[in-house]
Motif scaffolding. Structure first.
Motif, PDB file in Angstrom:
ATOM      1  N   GLY A 265      -2.219   6.864  10.070  1.00  0.00           N
ATOM      2  CA  GLY A 265      -0.913   7.105  10.676  1.00  0.00           C
ATOM      3  C   GLY A 265       0.218   6.339  10.030  1.00  0.00           C
ATOM      4  N   THR A 266      -0.047   5.595   8.961  1.00  0.00           N
ATOM      5  CA  THR A 266       0.988   4.800   8.287  1.00  0.00           C
ATOM      6  C   THR A 266       1.446   5.509   7.021  1.00  0.00           C
ATOM      7  N   ARG A 267       2.743   5.662   6.885  1.00  0.00           N
ATOM      8  CA  ARG A 267       3.332   6.320   5.711  1.00  0.00           C
ATOM      9  C   ARG A 267       3.859   5.250   4.767  1.00  0.00           C
ATOM     10  N   VAL A 268       3.322   5.213   3.567  1.00  0.00           N
ATOM     11  CA  VAL A 268       3.618   4.148   2.602  1.00  0.00           C
ATOM     12  C   VAL A 268       4.431   4.707   1.448  1.00  0.00           C
ATOM     13  N   VAL A 269       5.640   4.205   1.259  1.00  0.00           N
ATOM     14  CA  VAL A 269       6.442   4.599   0.106  1.00  0.00           C
ATOM     15  C   VAL A 269       6.119   3.647  -1.039  1.00  0.00           C
ATOM     16  N   ILE A 270       5.888   4.193  -2.219  1.00  0.00           N
ATOM     17  CA  ILE A 270       5.590   3.400  -3.407  1.00  0.00           C
ATOM     18  C   ILE A 270       6.891   3.150  -4.162  1.00  0.00           C
ATOM     19  N   VAL A 271       7.207   1.896  -4.398  1.00  0.00           N
ATOM     20  CA  VAL A 271       8.416   1.507  -5.118  1.00  0.00           C
ATOM     21  C   VAL A 271       7.994   0.889  -6.444  1.00  0.00           C
ATOM     22  N   GLU A 272       8.344   1.535  -7.551  1.00  0.00           N
ATOM     23  CA  GLU A 272       7.915   1.094  -8.866  1.00  0.00           C
ATOM     24  C   GLU A 272       9.067   0.453  -9.635  1.00  0.00           C
ATOM     25  N   THR A 273       8.886  -0.785 -10.031  1.00  0.00           N
ATOM     26  CA  THR A 273       9.833  -1.423 -10.930  1.00  0.00           C
ATOM     27  C   THR A 273       9.620  -0.858 -12.332  1.00  0.00           C
ATOM     28  N   PRO A 274      10.543  -1.032 -13.253  1.00  0.00           N
ATOM     29  CA  PRO A 274      10.342  -0.516 -14.616  1.00  0.00           C
ATOM     30  C   PRO A 274       9.143  -1.173 -15.300  1.00  0.00           C
ATOM     31  N   GLY A 275       8.353  -0.375 -15.988  1.00  0.00           N
ATOM     32  CA  GLY A 275       7.221  -0.916 -16.731  1.00  0.00           C
ATOM     33  C   GLY A 275       5.947  -1.081 -15.929  1.00  0.00           C
ATOM     34  N   VAL A 276       5.811  -0.357 -14.824  1.00  0.00           N
ATOM     35  CA  VAL A 276       4.594  -0.434 -14.013  1.00  0.00           C
ATOM     36  C   VAL A 276       3.437   0.250 -14.748  1.00  0.00           C
ATOM     37  N   ASP A 277       2.266  -0.346 -14.662  1.00  0.00           N
ATOM     38  CA  ASP A 277       1.076   0.261 -15.253  1.00  0.00           C
ATOM     39  C   ASP A 277       0.649   1.447 -14.381  1.00  0.00           C
ATOM     40  N   GLU A 278       0.575   2.634 -14.971  1.00  0.00           N
ATOM     41  CA  GLU A 278       0.274   3.850 -14.213  1.00  0.00           C
ATOM     42  C   GLU A 278      -1.127   3.820 -13.626  1.00  0.00           C
ATOM     43  N   ALA A 279      -2.080   3.244 -14.355  1.00  0.00           N
ATOM     44  CA  ALA A 279      -3.445   3.168 -13.843  1.00  0.00           C
ATOM     45  C   ALA A 279      -3.493   2.292 -12.591  1.00  0.00           C
ATOM     46  N   MET A 280      -2.736   1.206 -12.594  1.00  0.00           N
ATOM     47  CA  MET A 280      -2.671   0.343 -11.415  1.00  0.00           C
ATOM     48  C   MET A 280      -2.082   1.104 -10.235  1.00  0.00           C
ATOM     49  N   ARG A 281      -0.994   1.850 -10.498  1.00  0.00           N
ATOM     50  CA  ARG A 281      -0.351   2.619  -9.430  1.00  0.00           C
ATOM     51  C   ARG A 281      -1.316   3.636  -8.838  1.00  0.00           C
ATOM     52  N   ASP A 282      -2.009   4.376  -9.697  1.00  0.00           N
ATOM     53  CA  ASP A 282      -2.926   5.405  -9.208  1.00  0.00           C
ATOM     54  C   ASP A 282      -4.054   4.787  -8.384  1.00  0.00           C
ATOM     55  N   GLY A 283      -4.557   3.644  -8.828  1.00  0.00           N
ATOM     56  CA  GLY A 283      -5.618   2.978  -8.076  1.00  0.00           C
ATOM     57  C   GLY A 283      -5.153   2.535  -6.707  1.00  0.00           C
ATOM     58  N   LEU A 284      -3.927   2.029  -6.616  1.00  0.00           N
ATOM     59  CA  LEU A 284      -3.381   1.589  -5.333  1.00  0.00           C
ATOM     60  C   LEU A 284      -3.156   2.770  -4.395  1.00  0.00           C
ATOM     61  N   VAL A 285      -2.633   3.868  -4.935  1.00  0.00           N
ATOM     62  CA  VAL A 285      -2.415   5.055  -4.106  1.00  0.00           C
ATOM     63  C   VAL A 285      -3.744   5.556  -3.547  1.00  0.00           C
ATOM     64  N   ASN A 286      -4.798   5.544  -4.366  1.00  0.00           N
ATOM     65  CA  ASN A 286      -6.109   5.975  -3.901  1.00  0.00           C
ATOM     66  C   ASN A 286      -6.611   5.109  -2.756  1.00  0.00           C
ATOM     67  N   ARG A 287      -6.393   3.790  -2.839  1.00  0.00           N
ATOM     68  CA  ARG A 287      -6.855   2.891  -1.777  1.00  0.00           C
ATOM     69  C   ARG A 287      -6.034   3.089  -0.504  1.00  0.00           C
ATOM     70  N   VAL A 288      -4.746   3.327  -0.643  1.00  0.00           N
ATOM     71  CA  VAL A 288      -3.920   3.605   0.536  1.00  0.00           C
ATOM     72  C   VAL A 288      -4.435   4.847   1.252  1.00  0.00           C
ATOM     73  N   GLN A 289      -4.724   5.871   0.495  1.00  0.00           N
ATOM     74  CA  GLN A 289      -5.222   7.110   1.090  1.00  0.00           C
ATOM     75  C   GLN A 289      -6.626   6.934   1.655  1.00  0.00           C
ATOM     76  N   GLN A 290      -7.429   6.119   0.984  1.00  0.00           N
ATOM     77  CA  GLN A 290      -8.777   5.849   1.483  1.00  0.00           C
ATOM     78  C   GLN A 290      -8.722   5.116   2.823  1.00  0.00           C
ATOM     79  N   ALA A 291      -7.670   4.316   3.021  1.00  0.00           N
ATOM     80  CA  ALA A 291      -7.494   3.591   4.275  1.00  0.00           C
ATOM     81  C   ALA A 291      -6.876   4.456   5.365  1.00  0.00           C
ATOM     82  N   GLY A 292      -6.625   5.726   5.062  1.00  0.00           N
ATOM     83  CA  GLY A 292      -6.071   6.637   6.057  1.00  0.00           C
ATOM     84  C   GLY A 292      -4.573   6.782   6.001  1.00  0.00           C
ATOM     85  N   GLY A 293      -3.920   6.072   5.076  1.00  0.00           N
ATOM     86  CA  GLY A 293      -2.467   6.166   4.960  1.00  0.00           C
ATOM     87  C   GLY A 293      -2.043   7.375   4.141  1.00  0.00           C
TER      88      GLY A 293
END
Length: 357
Positions: free
Chosen positions: A83-111
């Motif tokens: 039930g939690t909606r998480v907006v991802i805020v990326e500073t310049p130069g973010v590692d895309e693999a790190m971002r994708d991994g974090l998004v997967n964990r957020v979704q795995q947690a039900g967000g």
């Protein structure tokens, strides 16, 4: 009277003495010196082999730990962000693999992730501060713009455009989400204004549909302007200040936010290093990009929805590797016993309802 022959004999005698000394010295010292060098080389070779073996064991343990965490991640994260909606805020130069991994964990947690903001380098450029300040005035939409520095004001404006009002706030104002534009405030227009100004790019539809923000640090610390004289490696970039102000504003708007990054984020000049030195009230995680670190980031989001915060990871200034105590799972509409709630009993929170607020 000393003649030329005397000088010549003296010079020859001196060189002869030096030659004899060198020959005797090298002959007498050759064996001890060689033995010492050989012994030292052998010792260094043994130490190198021991370190290599220790490194191999450490890598095997790390791989095993990652496999173990990954195997139990689903149980660890179950319903933590339901039930939690998480907006991802990326500073310049973010590692895309790190971002994708974090998004997967957020979704795995039900967000859910309604969208992302990807900032351009121009946003954190100190030479653009006046432009950012003027833009905030233009986007205030008839209301008095927030007070403070350019990036404090911009952060508050962006946070207002991203974070949905809580149920309590809606009850106090009598405002419904669909009435926001009629009441004079258009969150999507604010984000569009920053986007059209070349300061960020919007992915998805996060405007007014987010409960909490996950801010991603750059893969490498921001560079310090060349005007710094003399150059100093431990001086933080002004961009750090801009994004810390944004994260602080997001934290105030949502009563929680998390700033995450990898090992470089806690190096001298790193954004998490600076945030911790300033004792910022939002949560930080410095192990993102690893299996365990991404799980910890999701748990940090969960405790933030409970009104808690902390610094997690392995870098300087951490409270622990992961939150302690762990967050409570966010129950869905169905109760844990699998039975229907009794008559008159309140149901658990809907999946779409904000958690911990």
């Amino acid at each position: 009277m000393i003649d030329f022959r005397y000088h010549l004999v003296s010079i020859v005698a001196i060189f002869l003495a030096l030659t004899v000394g060198i020959v005797l010295g090298t002959t007498m010292l050759q064996d001890p010196l060689l033995n010492t060098l050989q012994s030292e080389t052998s010792r260094l070779r043994e130490e190198s082999e021991e370190l290599r073996a220790e490194k191999d064991v450490a890598e095997q343990l790390s791989t095993g730990n990652d496999q173990l965490v990954d195997a139990y991640a689903e149980q660890m994260l179950a319903d933590q962000l339901t039930g939690t909606r998480v907006v991802i805020v990326e500073t310049p130069g973010v590692d895309e693999a790190m971002r994708d991994g974090l998004v997967n964990r957020v979704q795995q947690a039900g967000g859910t992730v309604p969208g992302r903001l990807v900032f351009a380098e121009e946003y954190g450029d100190p030479e653009q501060a006046t432009f950012v300040d003027e833009l905030v005035d233009q986007l205030a939409q008839g209301e008095t713009a927030a007070q403070g520095g350019a990036y404090e004001r911009a952060g508050m404006e962006l946070a207002r455009a991203l974070i949905a009002p809580t149920e309590e706030e809606r009850e106090e104002t009598g405002e419904q989400p669909e009435e926001e534009a009629e009441n004079g405030y258009d969150a999507a227009a604010v984000l569009a204004g920053f986007s059209e100004a070349g300061l960020l790019t919007v992915h998805g539809d996060p405007a007014g549909k987010s409960d909490i923000a996950l801010v991603l640090a750059p893969a490498e610390p921001f560079t310090v302007p060349s005007s710094t004289d003399p150059p100093q490696d431990d001086v933080a970039s002004p961009a750090n200040t801009a994004y810390i102000a944004l994260t602080r504003a997001l934290r105030d708007a949502a009563e929680g936010a998390v700033l995450v990054g990898g090992a470089t984020s806690v190096e001298p000049g790193g954004i998490i290093s600076q945030a911790r030195s300033e004792e910022s009230r939002f949560a930080t995680v410095d192990t993102a990009g690893t299996v365990a670190g991404d799980v910890v980031a999701a748990l940090a989001l969960a405790i933030s929805t409970e009104g808690r915060s902390g610094n997690y990871g392995v870098g300087e200034g951490v409270d622990a590797f992961l939150p302690d105590p762990l967050p409570r799972p966010n129950e869905s509409e169905e109760n844990t016993t699998g039975t229907e709630p009794a008559a008159g009993e309140e149901n658990a929170k809907d999946d779409g309802e904000e958690r911990g607020r």
